[in-house]
Design an enzyme around this catalytic site. Sequence first.
Site, PDB file in Angstrom:
ATOM      1  N   HIS A  69      -8.542  -2.623  -1.872  1.00 18.19           N
ATOM      2  CA  HIS A  69      -8.527  -3.098  -0.491  1.00 18.19           C
ATOM      3  C   HIS A  69      -9.784  -3.929  -0.277  1.00 18.19           C
ATOM      4  O   HIS A  69     -10.885  -3.501  -0.637  1.00 18.19           O
ATOM      5  CB  HIS A  69      -8.514  -1.901   0.470  1.00 18.19           C
ATOM      6  CG  HIS A  69      -8.138  -2.259   1.861  1.00 18.19           C
ATOM      7  ND1 HIS A  69      -8.958  -3.021   2.658  1.00 18.19           N
ATOM      8  CD2 HIS A  69      -7.035  -1.996   2.587  1.00 18.19           C
ATOM      9  CE1 HIS A  69      -8.363  -3.195   3.830  1.00 18.19           C
ATOM     10  NE2 HIS A  69      -7.194  -2.588   3.810  1.00 18.19           N
ATOM     11  N   ARG A  90      -9.284  -7.153  10.858  1.00 23.38           N
ATOM     12  CA  ARG A  90      -9.054  -8.604  10.707  1.00 23.38           C
ATOM     13  C   ARG A  90      -7.846  -9.035  11.535  1.00 23.38           C
ATOM     14  O   ARG A  90      -7.817 -10.127  12.084  1.00 23.38           O
ATOM     15  CB  ARG A  90      -8.866  -8.959   9.227  1.00 23.38           C
ATOM     16  CG  ARG A  90     -10.191  -9.072   8.472  1.00 23.38           C
ATOM     17  CD  ARG A  90      -9.972  -9.234   6.986  1.00 23.38           C
ATOM     18  NE  ARG A  90      -9.454  -8.004   6.402  1.00 23.38           N
ATOM     19  CZ  ARG A  90      -8.545  -7.935   5.448  1.00 23.38           C
ATOM     20  NH1 ARG A  90      -8.056  -9.038   4.931  1.00 23.38           N
ATOM     21  NH2 ARG A  90      -8.125  -6.773   4.976  1.00 23.38           N
TER      22      ARG A  90
END
Length: 556
Positions: free
Chosen positions: A327, A347
């Site tokens: 990740h 994000r």
Amino acid sequence: MYPKYMMESIKMVEKTRPKRLELAKKLGKEVFPGMTEQERKEVLDKYHPDYQSDALRELRIGPNKGEKMVNEVVDIMESYPRNHPDTFDLDKIEIETDVLIIGAGSAGLSAAIEASNGGAEVTLVTKLRLGDSNSMMAQGGIQAADQLDDNPTLHYLDVIGGGHFDNKPELVEALVKDAAPSIKWLEDLGVMFDKNSDGSMMVKSGGGTCRNRMHSARDYTGAAICRVLRDEVQNRPEKINFIEYTSATELILDNKGNCAGAILYHMENKQFSIVKAKSVIIATGGFGRLHVRGFETTNHYGATADGLVMGYRAGAKLMYMDSVQYHPTGAVFPEQIVGFLCTEKIRGLGAQPVNKDGELFVYPLEPRDIEASAFIRECDKGLGVETPSGLRGIWLDSPLIELLVGEGTIERYLPAMLRQYKRFDIDITKYPMLVYPTLHYQNGGLEIDANAETSIPGLFVAGEASGGVHGRNRLMGNSQLDIVVFGRRAGTNAAAKVKKGVKLGKMSLKHVEDYIKEVDKLGIDKKKISPVILPDYIPDHVKAKQLATEYQGTLI
Ligand SMILES: Cc1cc2nc3c(=O)[nH]c(=O)nc-3n(C[C@H](O)[C@H](O)[C@H](O)COP(=O)(O)OP(=O)(O)OC[C@H]3O[C@@H](n4cnc5c(N)ncnc54)[C@H](O)[C@@H]3O)c2cc1C
């Protein structure tokens, strides 16, 4: 709080922020151009950990013999079994059940509920406490195409594209078709998803998806789901017998090749026992705690790939064990939470990844493998920020979220994240987060069909322990979906098989005996044992002292 030298870099981030904010207001997520296929290939080849020349080696044993896999997986597959078959009397059966489920994350729990709905008597065993799992820790959300501008076909295309076209199509079809009914199933059981003021489902975007289809419960979606499933299981004591602190260490077959049960190890009283079952479901999750290539991990302590080892020794095939998901945004500062996941939702809400000079260098929501590789590239260029202990990271500019979406957004949508960082005196509404790729997900696993069954009759696999659903790269939110879809399918089909009538033959560990012969031929060090069960973090000098103490104890 961040040390003084890091604050210097944060000043650069603050300096570029107004311009980046302006850009985000004008262009939305497109603040940096997405990579072309060629650029993606180049960044993966050069920077992704799986693509490095020494990342993989050939497995020399079992059904996938000759295939390349990550070294750490080859190590556990080419190890001696924890139990020698000679030490077990398979006639001494301690538990007899219709369906044995190994692992109590959301895949195992979903399977247990559906198997009991199907009229089967269920035994659920789990290594730690019920629900201690990656499922409980999931943050961002669960995908389902249930909005007017969306449909399962678009979801299908995203999953296949994200997986580099290596997914098993029948599994993706099952995943996307069962998605909306699974959300309804969860809601009916009591999961409280985030809603808009008109009562409709709130959906957000995730990396690599063409529509907003991420359903969430703030940033603790996994806990919201897993707790409800756990309650449901606990509320069925007459149908589901659950046993905690108990690890399965080997599968038992019968003399006709059916899966017939397992050896269990009780981790508190250290006793082994035999369970006989007409169907077995492996739901043991992933392998983060193998720390592939030395990476930190987001995974819980029990994520040691035990199900893969047991299934493989019994003869089930593995898929895509050459592929690991890192990740992009794992915490690298403060030290106490290194490896901890900073959800993609950050994000999704507008935070931008920037280098030590506050410059954008990648489209914020590329698929995870591409985004992670771009982060590693930036750090290799010397444009990352070094931590006091020598780790590297790039900034995730979280304060942008509040500027873009409004004050209070972080507290509202990312309360767990806000609280986690506040413990270390870092206010993520004001200061960015320092992140680097962290080992997050096992893309591959044991091969299943759309019924969640393996090539071994009576052996089912659900969740992260299975392979093929996500190809070689999973997109965000599709694992929370996968564990419910295939957990349910495994439970339903395992129970249906039992109801049709299963006549088991004589219980046998011959497959383990044969495996030992193969391991012997390779001349493997006898101290190499799997399944791992729990990771060993004890330093050698401490171990030496522990052994000495134990030895003296026996002498006296
Ligand atoms: C921090 C974090 C955040 C995530 N966020 C998201 C997200 O937002 N969206 C998304 O889609 N995915 C997310 N994921 C991925 C997803 O949550 C997992 O892939 C998924 O929950 C795995 O579920 P599972 O039931 O297969 O395995 P797990 O939930 O890991 O459960 C496995 C269970 O098996 C037990 N077990 C293991 N070995 C044995 C054994 N030998 N005997 C008995 N029991 C055993 C374990 O102790 C555990 O209870 C996240 C993962 C992590 C770690």
